[in-house]
Motif scaffolding. Structure first.
Motif, mmCIF file in Angstrom:
data_model
loop_
_atom_site.group_PDB
_atom_site.id
_atom_site.type_symbol
_atom_site.label_atom_id
_atom_site.label_comp_id
_atom_site.label_asym_id
_atom_site.label_seq_id
_atom_site.Cartn_x
_atom_site.Cartn_y
_atom_site.Cartn_z
ATOM 1 N N ALA A 74 -10.489 -99.513 -20.189
ATOM 2 C CA ALA A 74 -9.778 -100.151 -21.317
ATOM 3 C C ALA A 74 -8.903 -101.320 -20.879
ATOM 4 N N HIS A 75 -9.125 -101.835 -19.686
ATOM 5 C CA HIS A 75 -8.298 -102.937 -19.201
ATOM 6 C C HIS A 75 -9.101 -104.033 -18.499
ATOM 7 N N GLY A 76 -10.352 -104.202 -18.885
ATOM 8 C CA GLY A 76 -11.118 -105.329 -18.368
ATOM 9 C C GLY A 76 -11.519 -105.218 -16.916
ATOM 10 N N ILE A 77 -11.584 -104.013 -16.385
ATOM 11 C CA ILE A 77 -11.903 -103.830 -14.968
ATOM 12 C C ILE A 77 -13.276 -103.185 -14.766
ATOM 13 N N CYS A 78 -13.602 -102.157 -15.562
ATOM 14 C CA CYS A 78 -14.828 -101.392 -15.282
ATOM 15 C C CYS A 78 -16.090 -102.066 -15.813
ATOM 16 N N GLY A 79 -15.952 -102.917 -16.812
ATOM 17 C CA GLY A 79 -17.107 -103.658 -17.340
ATOM 18 C C GLY A 79 -18.019 -102.838 -18.226
ATOM 19 N N ASP A 81 -17.653 -101.982 -21.535
ATOM 20 C CA ASP A 81 -17.660 -102.161 -22.994
ATOM 21 C C ASP A 81 -18.010 -103.585 -23.429
ATOM 22 N N CYS A 93 -12.378 -104.393 -24.965
ATOM 23 C CA CYS A 93 -11.011 -104.082 -24.535
ATOM 24 C C CYS A 93 -10.189 -105.321 -24.246
HETATM 25 S S1 FES Z 1 -13.319 -100.539 -20.874
HETATM 26 FE FE1 FES Z 1 -13.386 -101.185 -18.807
HETATM 27 S S2 FES Z 1 -13.799 -103.321 -18.966
HETATM 28 FE FE2 FES Z 1 -13.428 -102.711 -21.014
#
Ligand code: FES
Length: 253
Positions: A74-79, A81, A93
């Motif tokens: 939810a912070h732009g790290i895991c990619g 969403d 996110c």
């Molecule tokens: S939830 Fe991880 S990049 Fe958006």
């Protein structure tokens, strides 16, 4: 069918409430129910400073638990969403409601070019196979050094931009060549090859270049810049692809 609605009427629209009423128009697909996708509207109250991911959570947790999408950090790290929001690839996110004209229905659909499994979830396997094919790891020969492999700041800078990739597939699934031919390696795989080809410590650059010299490799790129526009990390994707093409011609990297 009535639009599922989550409204706190005493708050929405009142002078001191930050909440506004927004319609999410989501492209739903459930292969167990129908072989056709269809759009479904949901109305929710949301603070415009919240993100599209927050809106999807409100819908899933309060209106329709069957809504299916990927997310993790939810912070732009895991990619996880990446999705098409108002026709453009973005991370849910990192997309604020206020930045995408909440006056109109916000359209949300799965990224293109990969098989939709359910709602906003696509089969990422072809994407990750292309990533694996370019050998996204450091290759060295000879004996292990007794201390770390040294690299100058200038040499590190050479591939700094392409280290930022989070493998969200926003670039690859915005590429018209990939839409038409899923065999194309796609921008993300080339970006990850670039990250190692231009690493002064790596010794498999030639091998990666030969892999990308394939008919489904780097020459398929038509330089449309969709990938650069779509990258949520701001990577200059098209520039990286051009650098790999140039390295293939000059064999200098
Ligand atoms: S939830 Fe991880 S990049 Fe958006």
């Amino acid at each position: 069918m009535a639009t599922p609605t989550l409204l706190k009427k005493e708050e929405a629209g009142s002078a001191d409430s930050p909440y506004i009423t927004v319609t999410f128009r989501i492209r739903r697909f459930n292969p167990e129910v129908s072989d056709q996708a269809e759009w479904q509207d949901f109305q929710i109250e949301i603070d415009p400073k919240e993100r599209v991911l927050d809106g999807l959570h409100k819908i899933k947790w309060n209106l329709d638990g069957t809504l299916t999408f990927r997310r993790s950090c939810a912070h732009g790290i895991c990619g996880s969403d990446a999705m098409r929001i108002n026709g453009k690839n973005r991370l849910a996110c990192k997309t604020l409601i206020k930045d995408i004209n909440p006056e109109k229905p916000i359209t949300v659909e799965a990224i293109k070019g990969l098989t939709v499994m359910k709602d906003l979830v696509v089969d990422m396997e072809p994407f990750f196979q292309a990533y694996r094919d370019v050998m996204p790891f450091l290759v060295t020969k000879g004996n292990e050094p007794t201390r770390e492999r040294l690299q100058s700041a200038e040499d590190r800078e050479r591939f700094d931009d392409t280290t930022k990739c989070i493998l969200c597939a926003a670039c690859t699934s915005s590429c018209p060549v990939f839409w038409n031919d899923g065999q194309y390696f796609g921008p993300a795989a080339i970006v990850n090859a670039h990250r190692f080809i231009f690493d002064s410590r790596d010794e498999a650059g030639e091998q990666r270049l030969e892999i990308l010299n394939d008919k489904d490799g780097v020459w398929r790129c038509r330089t449309t810049f969709n990938c650069t526009d779509a990258c949520p990390r701001g990577i200059e994707v098209t520039k990286a692809i051009q650098e790999v093409k140039r390295a293939l011609i000059t064999r200098r990297f």
